[in-house]
Design a protein around this motif. Sequence first.
Motif, mmCIF file in Angstrom:
data_model
loop_
_atom_site.group_PDB
_atom_site.id
_atom_site.type_symbol
_atom_site.label_atom_id
_atom_site.label_comp_id
_atom_site.label_asym_id
_atom_site.label_seq_id
_atom_site.Cartn_x
_atom_site.Cartn_y
_atom_site.Cartn_z
ATOM 1 N N ARG A 205 0.823 -1.210 0.000
ATOM 2 C CA ARG A 205 0.000 0.000 0.000
ATOM 3 C C ARG A 205 0.858 1.262 0.000
ATOM 4 O O ARG A 205 0.548 2.244 -0.672
ATOM 5 C CB ARG A 205 -0.933 -0.003 1.210
ATOM 6 C CG ARG A 205 -2.081 -0.996 1.071
ATOM 7 C CD ARG A 205 -2.948 -0.996 2.292
ATOM 8 N NE ARG A 205 -4.099 -1.881 2.131
ATOM 9 C CZ ARG A 205 -4.961 -2.176 3.107
ATOM 10 N NH1 ARG A 205 -4.760 -1.676 4.331
ATOM 11 N NH2 ARG A 205 -5.984 -2.975 2.866
ATOM 12 N N ARG A 206 1.946 1.203 0.765
ATOM 13 C CA ARG A 206 2.835 2.376 0.788
ATOM 14 C C ARG A 206 3.416 2.646 -0.598
ATOM 15 O O ARG A 206 3.458 3.787 -1.063
ATOM 16 C CB ARG A 206 3.965 2.136 1.798
ATOM 17 C CG ARG A 206 4.903 3.333 1.967
ATOM 18 C CD ARG A 206 6.083 2.969 2.848
ATOM 19 N NE ARG A 206 6.916 1.963 2.214
ATOM 20 C CZ ARG A 206 7.815 2.247 1.272
ATOM 21 N NH1 ARG A 206 7.970 3.488 0.843
ATOM 22 N NH2 ARG A 206 8.559 1.285 0.736
ATOM 23 N N LYS A 207 3.851 1.576 -1.284
ATOM 24 C CA LYS A 207 4.415 1.748 -2.628
ATOM 25 C C LYS A 207 3.366 2.272 -3.606
ATOM 26 O O LYS A 207 3.645 3.110 -4.457
ATOM 27 C CB LYS A 207 4.992 0.422 -3.121
ATOM 28 C CG LYS A 207 6.257 -0.008 -2.389
ATOM 29 C CD LYS A 207 6.792 -1.306 -2.960
ATOM 30 C CE LYS A 207 8.082 -1.712 -2.254
ATOM 31 N NZ LYS A 207 8.617 -2.995 -2.781
ATOM 32 N N ARG A 208 2.139 1.747 -3.466
ATOM 33 C CA ARG A 208 1.079 2.218 -4.351
ATOM 34 C C ARG A 208 0.798 3.685 -4.136
ATOM 35 O O ARG A 208 0.594 4.449 -5.082
ATOM 36 C CB ARG A 208 -0.189 1.387 -4.113
ATOM 37 C CG ARG A 208 -0.087 -0.056 -4.576
ATOM 38 C CD ARG A 208 -1.282 -0.851 -4.111
ATOM 39 N NE ARG A 208 -1.174 -2.261 -4.489
ATOM 40 C CZ ARG A 208 -1.978 -3.213 -4.035
ATOM 41 N NH1 ARG A 208 -2.946 -2.924 -3.175
ATOM 42 N NH2 ARG A 208 -1.819 -4.466 -4.437
ATOM 43 N N ARG A 209 0.769 4.093 -2.852
ATOM 44 C CA ARG A 209 0.520 5.500 -2.562
ATOM 45 C C ARG A 209 1.645 6.374 -3.109
ATOM 46 O O ARG A 209 1.402 7.477 -3.619
ATOM 47 C CB ARG A 209 0.381 5.713 -1.047
ATOM 48 C CG ARG A 209 -0.864 5.071 -0.459
ATOM 49 C CD ARG A 209 -2.118 5.660 -1.027
ATOM 50 N NE ARG A 209 -3.313 5.001 -0.522
ATOM 51 C CZ ARG A 209 -4.541 5.220 -0.948
ATOM 52 N NH1 ARG A 209 -4.723 6.086 -1.934
ATOM 53 N NH2 ARG A 209 -5.567 4.585 -0.444
ATOM 54 N N GLU A 210 2.863 5.898 -3.001
ATOM 55 C CA GLU A 210 3.988 6.668 -3.545
ATOM 56 C C GLU A 210 3.873 6.794 -5.057
ATOM 57 O O GLU A 210 4.108 7.870 -5.623
ATOM 58 C CB GLU A 210 5.312 5.989 -3.167
ATOM 59 C CG GLU A 210 5.668 6.107 -1.688
ATOM 60 C CD GLU A 210 6.951 5.377 -1.365
ATOM 61 O OE1 GLU A 210 7.468 4.671 -2.260
ATOM 62 O OE2 GLU A 210 7.437 5.503 -0.221
ATOM 63 N N GLU A 211 3.515 5.693 -5.723
ATOM 64 C CA GLU A 211 3.355 5.748 -7.180
ATOM 65 C C GLU A 211 2.225 6.689 -7.559
ATOM 66 O O GLU A 211 2.321 7.450 -8.528
ATOM 67 C CB GLU A 211 3.097 4.342 -7.727
ATOM 68 C CG GLU A 211 4.310 3.428 -7.629
ATOM 69 C CD GLU A 211 3.971 1.990 -7.991
ATOM 70 O OE1 GLU A 211 2.762 1.713 -8.173
ATOM 71 O OE2 GLU A 211 4.896 1.165 -8.095
ATOM 72 N N LEU A 212 1.122 6.621 -6.796
ATOM 73 C CA LEU A 212 0.011 7.535 -7.067
ATOM 74 C C LEU A 212 0.437 8.981 -6.864
ATOM 75 O O LEU A 212 0.101 9.861 -7.661
ATOM 76 C CB LEU A 212 -1.175 7.188 -6.157
ATOM 77 C CG LEU A 212 -2.387 8.138 -6.263
ATOM 78 C CD1 LEU A 212 -2.937 8.139 -7.682
ATOM 79 C CD2 LEU A 212 -3.468 7.736 -5.269
ATOM 80 N N ALA A 213 1.180 9.233 -5.793
ATOM 81 C CA ALA A 213 1.635 10.602 -5.538
ATOM 82 C C ALA A 213 2.525 11.102 -6.669
ATOM 83 O O ALA A 213 2.406 12.249 -7.111
ATOM 84 C CB ALA A 213 2.382 10.661 -4.200
ATOM 85 N N ARG A 214 3.435 10.218 -7.157
ATOM 86 C CA ARG A 214 4.292 10.640 -8.263
ATOM 87 C C ARG A 214 3.465 10.919 -9.524
ATOM 88 O O ARG A 214 3.710 11.887 -10.237
ATOM 89 C CB ARG A 214 5.352 9.567 -8.547
ATOM 90 C CG ARG A 214 6.441 9.483 -7.495
ATOM 91 C CD ARG A 214 7.617 8.665 -8.003
ATOM 92 N NE ARG A 214 7.243 7.275 -8.229
ATOM 93 C CZ ARG A 214 7.324 6.323 -7.306
ATOM 94 N NH1 ARG A 214 7.765 6.611 -6.085
ATOM 95 N NH2 ARG A 214 6.995 5.068 -7.600
ATOM 96 N N ALA A 215 2.484 10.043 -9.792
ATOM 97 C CA ALA A 215 1.633 10.256 -10.966
ATOM 98 C C ALA A 215 0.836 11.542 -10.838
ATOM 99 O O ALA A 215 0.670 12.300 -11.799
ATOM 100 C CB ALA A 215 0.701 9.068 -11.162
ATOM 101 N N GLU A 216 0.316 11.817 -9.613
ATOM 102 C CA GLU A 216 -0.442 13.057 -9.401
ATOM 103 C C GLU A 216 0.453 14.278 -9.587
ATOM 104 O O GLU A 216 0.048 15.282 -10.174
ATOM 105 C CB GLU A 216 -1.057 13.055 -8.006
ATOM 106 C CG GLU A 216 -2.221 12.084 -7.852
ATOM 107 C CD GLU A 216 -2.730 12.050 -6.422
ATOM 108 O OE1 GLU A 216 -2.014 12.549 -5.530
ATOM 109 O OE2 GLU A 216 -3.840 11.528 -6.208
ATOM 110 N N GLU A 217 1.670 14.198 -9.062
ATOM 111 C CA GLU A 217 2.603 15.317 -9.227
ATOM 112 C C GLU A 217 2.904 15.557 -10.703
ATOM 113 O O GLU A 217 2.946 16.707 -11.167
ATOM 114 C CB GLU A 217 3.898 15.034 -8.467
ATOM 115 C CG GLU A 217 3.747 15.112 -6.954
ATOM 116 C CD GLU A 217 5.033 14.724 -6.237
ATOM 117 O OE1 GLU A 217 6.023 14.428 -6.944
ATOM 118 O OE2 GLU A 217 5.050 14.715 -4.996
#
Length: 311
Positions: A205-217
């Motif tokens: 979940r942490r990795k997914r959130r990080e990937e989502l954050a990078r995609a959002e950025e």
Amino acid sequence: MQRKDTRRRRGAEDDVESVLDELYATPPPDFVSRREELAVTARTAGRADDARRIHAARRPTRAAWAANLLLRSQPEESAQFLELGRALRQAHRTLDADGLKELSAQRRRIVAALSRQAAGLARDAGHPLSDAAQREVESTLRAVLADPDAADRWAGGRLETALTPPSAFPSDTATPSPGPRARPSRPAAPPPARSTRKDELAERRRKRREELARAEEAAEAAARRLRDRHAEHADADAALRRAREVHEQARQRVSDAERQLRQAQQDLERAERERRAAEERDRAATDALAGAEREAREAARHVDRLAARNK
């Protein structure tokens, strides 16, 4: 000699590629006539293979042309959009349902903004898009984000028709489908302890959130750049309008000055003619006066002579 021939072939290939790039940026109504003109030029230059390639090019639809125009007119934003697509496809493989829903919202905003930009470019080129054509542009951009093959086709800048995104990527509520499980070749290991599974789940979940954050950025950065480009385009349009107004005012002043100069030249020529006529009349009057004075003197002397005889 072989090296020279290789360079010559590469130069010819570069030439025909540039010609095709130009052709697919040509508005669809002018495509066929421009294609034939370029093919004739290549054939006349002795490049029969290039002429066949050019002649084989097919006219793009209005939506495909607008997508090509967007790519060529905004190379930096287009490269970032392609990179965003790679990031989104990677994120789609790992995110959960909530993450995918948020990611889809970001995707829709970026696609809508870029499709409006493509419509603006088409309108500025004198060939505005219909509502249906603009929807096809949006479909093409969604396909670019979802499908690497579609991304490669758009990156080539020579689309002939609009692209369609795959139906599985990504719906607002879709969840990543697990890949096929390989059949174990040996008995499965005993399930890990509950705490280990929780740790692994938390890590995923942490990795997914990080990937989502990078995609959002990346999406927000692309949106900011798009807004900046819109603002720069609006400023350039305003500057162009002002420059055209100043140019028109200057042209009008020049036209007025030229008209006044022509009028002054005509007045000068007329005054010159009147001056010459007045001088001619003055000379004639002077000659007439001198003649009259001579006649008067002669008449006076004649009177004096007659008076002297009568005394």
